[in-house]
Design an enzyme around this catalytic site. Structure first.
Site, PDB file in Angstrom:
ATOM      1  N   ARG A  90      -9.656   7.864  -0.433  1.00 35.92           N
ATOM      2  CA  ARG A  90     -10.601   8.237   0.626  1.00 35.92           C
ATOM      3  C   ARG A  90     -11.482   9.378   0.171  1.00 35.92           C
ATOM      4  O   ARG A  90     -11.085  10.198  -0.665  1.00 35.92           O
ATOM      5  CB  ARG A  90      -9.845   8.634   1.895  1.00 35.92           C
ATOM      6  CG  ARG A  90      -9.066   7.487   2.509  1.00 35.92           C
ATOM      7  CD  ARG A  90      -8.446   7.910   3.815  1.00 35.92           C
ATOM      8  NE  ARG A  90      -9.446   8.001   4.860  1.00 35.92           N
ATOM      9  CZ  ARG A  90      -9.571   7.135   5.871  1.00 35.92           C
ATOM     10  NH1 ARG A  90      -8.738   6.123   5.981  1.00 35.92           N
ATOM     11  NH2 ARG A  90     -10.506   7.280   6.768  1.00 35.92           N
TER      12      ARG A  90
ATOM     13  N   THR B 108      -7.966   3.119   8.783  1.00 36.12           N
ATOM     14  CA  THR B 108      -9.173   2.292   8.870  1.00 36.12           C
ATOM     15  C   THR B 108      -9.181   1.545  10.206  1.00 36.12           C
ATOM     16  O   THR B 108      -8.336   0.688  10.447  1.00 36.12           O
ATOM     17  CB  THR B 108      -9.182   1.267   7.710  1.00 36.12           C
ATOM     18  OG1 THR B 108      -8.712   1.930   6.545  1.00 36.12           O
ATOM     19  CG2 THR B 108     -10.569   0.746   7.471  1.00 36.12           C
TER      20      THR B 108
ATOM     21  N   GLU C  50      -8.782   0.235  -2.628  1.00 36.47           N
ATOM     22  CA  GLU C  50      -9.582   0.198  -1.388  1.00 36.47           C
ATOM     23  C   GLU C  50     -10.508   1.387  -1.420  1.00 36.47           C
ATOM     24  O   GLU C  50     -10.068   2.510  -1.732  1.00 36.47           O
ATOM     25  CB  GLU C  50      -8.683   0.345  -0.164  1.00 36.47           C
ATOM     26  CG  GLU C  50      -7.864  -0.860   0.153  1.00 36.47           C
ATOM     27  CD  GLU C  50      -6.946  -0.590   1.340  1.00 36.47           C
ATOM     28  OE1 GLU C  50      -7.074   0.472   1.984  1.00 36.47           O
ATOM     29  OE2 GLU C  50      -6.084  -1.414   1.590  1.00 36.47           O
TER      30      GLU C  50
ATOM     31  N   ASN D 191       0.853  -1.180   0.000  1.00 34.85           N
ATOM     32  CA  ASN D 191       0.000   0.000   0.000  1.00 34.85           C
ATOM     33  C   ASN D 191       0.902   1.248   0.000  1.00 34.85           C
ATOM     34  O   ASN D 191       1.718   1.419   0.906  1.00 34.85           O
ATOM     35  CB  ASN D 191      -0.873  -0.056   1.264  1.00 34.85           C
ATOM     36  CG  ASN D 191      -1.810   1.106   1.365  1.00 34.85           C
ATOM     37  OD1 ASN D 191      -1.425   2.243   1.113  1.00 34.85           O
ATOM     38  ND2 ASN D 191      -3.046   0.847   1.735  1.00 34.85           N
TER      39      ASN D 191
ATOM     40  N   ARG E 217      -7.331  12.587   1.529  1.00 35.84           N
ATOM     41  CA  ARG E 217      -6.247  13.072   2.393  1.00 35.84           C
ATOM     42  C   ARG E 217      -4.873  12.610   1.910  1.00 35.84           C
ATOM     43  O   ARG E 217      -3.869  13.208   2.243  1.00 35.84           O
ATOM     44  CB  ARG E 217      -6.475  12.649   3.831  1.00 35.84           C
ATOM     45  CG  ARG E 217      -6.320  11.172   4.064  1.00 35.84           C
ATOM     46  CD  ARG E 217      -6.399  10.831   5.526  1.00 35.84           C
ATOM     47  NE  ARG E 217      -7.731  11.012   6.064  1.00 35.84           N
ATOM     48  CZ  ARG E 217      -8.145  10.405   7.183  1.00 35.84           C
ATOM     49  NH1 ARG E 217      -7.315   9.652   7.862  1.00 35.84           N
ATOM     50  NH2 ARG E 217      -9.363  10.568   7.620  1.00 35.84           N
TER      51      ARG E 217
ATOM     52  N   HIS F  50       1.023   6.063   2.014  1.00 38.77           N
ATOM     53  CA  HIS F  50       1.809   6.953   2.869  1.00 38.77           C
ATOM     54  C   HIS F  50       2.860   7.748   2.112  1.00 38.77           C
ATOM     55  O   HIS F  50       3.357   8.752   2.617  1.00 38.77           O
ATOM     56  CB  HIS F  50       2.390   6.184   4.049  1.00 38.77           C
ATOM     57  CG  HIS F  50       1.289   5.740   4.959  1.00 38.77           C
ATOM     58  ND1 HIS F  50       0.513   6.637   5.655  1.00 38.77           N
ATOM     59  CD2 HIS F  50       0.765   4.520   5.214  1.00 38.77           C
ATOM     60  CE1 HIS F  50      -0.409   5.979   6.326  1.00 38.77           C
ATOM     61  NE2 HIS F  50      -0.286   4.695   6.077  1.00 38.77           N
TER      62      HIS F  50
ATOM     63  N   GLU G   6     -10.698  -9.655   3.303  1.00 42.68           N
ATOM     64  CA  GLU G   6      -9.403  -9.296   3.881  1.00 42.68           C
ATOM     65  C   GLU G   6      -9.615  -9.230   5.382  1.00 42.68           C
ATOM     66  O   GLU G   6     -10.447  -8.452   5.869  1.00 42.68           O
ATOM     67  CB  GLU G   6      -8.896  -7.958   3.345  1.00 42.68           C
ATOM     68  CG  GLU G   6      -7.540  -7.600   3.975  1.00 42.68           C
ATOM     69  CD  GLU G   6      -6.953  -6.304   3.441  1.00 42.68           C
ATOM     70  OE1 GLU G   6      -7.246  -5.923   2.285  1.00 42.68           O
ATOM     71  OE2 GLU G   6      -6.198  -5.668   4.199  1.00 42.68           O
TER      72      GLU G   6
ATOM     73  N   HIS H 283      -3.294  -4.837   7.850  1.00 45.06           N
ATOM     74  CA  HIS H 283      -3.442  -3.732   8.787  1.00 45.06           C
ATOM     75  C   HIS H 283      -2.531  -3.922   9.994  1.00 45.06           C
ATOM     76  O   HIS H 283      -2.640  -4.899  10.720  1.00 45.06           O
ATOM     77  CB  HIS H 283      -4.877  -3.526   9.275  1.00 45.06           C
ATOM     78  CG  HIS H 283      -5.097  -2.095   9.667  1.00 45.06           C
ATOM     79  ND1 HIS H 283      -4.678  -1.591  10.873  1.00 45.06           N
ATOM     80  CD2 HIS H 283      -5.613  -1.048   8.974  1.00 45.06           C
ATOM     81  CE1 HIS H 283      -4.950  -0.305  10.917  1.00 45.06           C
ATOM     82  NE2 HIS H 283      -5.508   0.057   9.785  1.00 45.06           N
TER      83      HIS H 283
ATOM     84  N   HIS I 229      -5.753   3.447  -1.269  1.00 45.53           N
ATOM     85  CA  HIS I 229      -7.071   3.728  -0.695  1.00 45.53           C
ATOM     86  C   HIS I 229      -7.448   5.147  -1.106  1.00 45.53           C
ATOM     87  O   HIS I 229      -6.801   6.105  -0.690  1.00 45.53           O
ATOM     88  CB  HIS I 229      -6.970   3.605   0.838  1.00 45.53           C
ATOM     89  CG  HIS I 229      -8.266   3.800   1.556  1.00 45.53           C
ATOM     90  ND1 HIS I 229      -8.404   3.609   2.909  1.00 45.53           N
ATOM     91  CD2 HIS I 229      -9.497   4.164   1.120  1.00 45.53           C
ATOM     92  CE1 HIS I 229      -9.652   3.860   3.278  1.00 45.53           C
ATOM     93  NE2 HIS I 229     -10.332   4.196   2.199  1.00 45.53           N
TER      94      HIS I 229
END
Ligand code: PXP
Length: 378
Positions: free
Chosen positions: A185, A241, A210, A147, A189, A150, A291, A331, A183
């Protein structure tokens, strides 16, 4: 549905390995919900079958029987005795030759048929090669998808153009990861619409999107067509999440979302806590995959609590696989807590972000991905 292996004569091959390989073949084609039976027999057994059904009175190596019923892909009969003879001729092991025959039989069940002419022969050989390479190379280990949200978080801190998550995705792929996850969102963000569109064009492994099951996001997914969508819950105030999606409470709307995505040709995974009723509800929505939210395991404050969460994940991953779901996990996974989960054979994919991107600040992204790959591939 996990594959069933029936052993009709004494066999020198690992039945567990054949079963895991058959399960992997189903999963790799998103067919985990189908029943597959593999029969291991000897030359006498396969000769009888060959003669009875095809009037061919000799011992062949493998025969496939496609099923006529929905939910069943079919049966594959393999002569392990013949596999052993062929292994000796071809300087391979009986185990590997049996796996090759399993793949050959499976590709027939997918509808390929080398007997239809040179074009089809070539097409079938290509499919077999692809499955063989993946099955043998990966040694049935789970996939690692990274992922890159970040990287975008750092970019958004200054509102500029660097670092670019799209560049990061290319480097992650070069380092050997099996997929890229982002993801998108509602509040944008970190990942932006532009990132997802560019990623769709450059990602060569597979792109997981996602997203919350909202009207806006469903429209974006239908338009961009990621390789798979993972439906997640989303709260504006949360840092990340926080828990799994309450599929049980939202079953109707999630089922509608899954249907819309399926109509657009997109397979669906649902991010849920490792709880039996949520898994059953996820299955009812028609999603192919879940998941498992590993947050409770990752954040456990004592060894005892972590042990308990680990046992729950193992049990629930087994339950989900048994009812035909492909199982992913993610996660909070890091370089300390991932290795143990990687040994859980039902988990076929890990989705990891924060720890890998954090490490990359110090050691570079290639090294950070490779270190995590070493843990996941065991
Ligand atoms: N899987 C899902 C569904 C997520 O929402 C996240 C966090 O974005 C992850 C995996 C990755 O979690 P982490 O960044 O803690 O590795």
């Amino acid at each position: 549905m996990p594959a069933t292996v029936l052993v009709k004569s004494q066999s020198p091959v690992s039945i567990q390995r054949i079963k895991r390989s058959a399960d992997w073949l189903l999963r790799s084609q998103l067919l985990s919900h189908e029943e597959l039976t593999v029969v291991l027999t000897d030359n006498t057994g396969i000769k009888e079958i060959n003669e009875r059904w095809f009037k061919r009175p000799w011992a062949t190596n493998v025969i496939s029987f496609p099923a006529q019923e929905p939910g069943i892909i079919g049966d594959i009969v393999i002569s392990v005795e013949r596999a052993r003879e062929e292994a000796q001729e071809g300087l391979t092991t009986v185990q590997n030759r049996t796996l090759e025959l399993l793949i050959h039989g499976f590709v027939h069940l997918l509808g390929y048929d080398h007997e239809l002419g040179p074009h089809e022969e070539k097409r079938m050989a290509k499919k077999e090669f692809e499955l063989k390479r993946n099955l043998f190379r990966r040694n049935l280990m789970a996939d690692l998808c990274i992922n890159v949200d970040h990287v975008a978080t750092i970019r958004q801190a200054r509102g500029g153009v660097e670092p670019d998550p799209v560049v990061a995705a290319g480097m992650v792929e070069l380092a050997g990861a099996d997929g890229i996850v982002v993801h998108l969102r509602e509040d944008r963000r970190h990942i932006q619409d532009r990132d997802v569109r560019l990623l769709r064009q450059i990602v060569q492994t597979r792109l997981t999107l996602e997203m919350a099951a909202t009207e806006e996001m469903l429209g974006i997914a239908e338009d961009i067509k990621p390789d798979i969508v993972t439906l997640v819950p989303e709260k504006r105030q949360e840092l990340t999440t926080e828990g799994g999606l309450d599929v049980l409470g939202l079953e109707k709307s999630i089922t509608d979302a899954v249907k819309r995505l399926h109509d657009a040709g997109i397979p669906v995974s649902i991010f849920i806590d490792p709880e039996r009723d949520q898994i059953e509800a996820a299955r009812r929505t028609g999603a192919e995959c879940i998941e498992i939210h590993t947050g409770r395991y990752a954040d456990a404050e004592s060894e005892e609590a972590q042990e308990k969460e680990f046992d729950t994940i193992v049990e629930m991953a087994g339950f989900a696989a048994d009812i035909g779901l492909r199982v992913h996990a993610g996660h909070g996974l890091n370089y300390q807590n991932t290795g143990r989960l990687a040994a859980v054979s039902e988990i076929v994919e890990f989705s990891i972000g924060h720890s890998v991107i954090s490490r990359s600040v110090f050691v570079g992204i290639e090294r950070a991905v490779k270190d995590m790959l070493a843990l996941v591939k065991g």
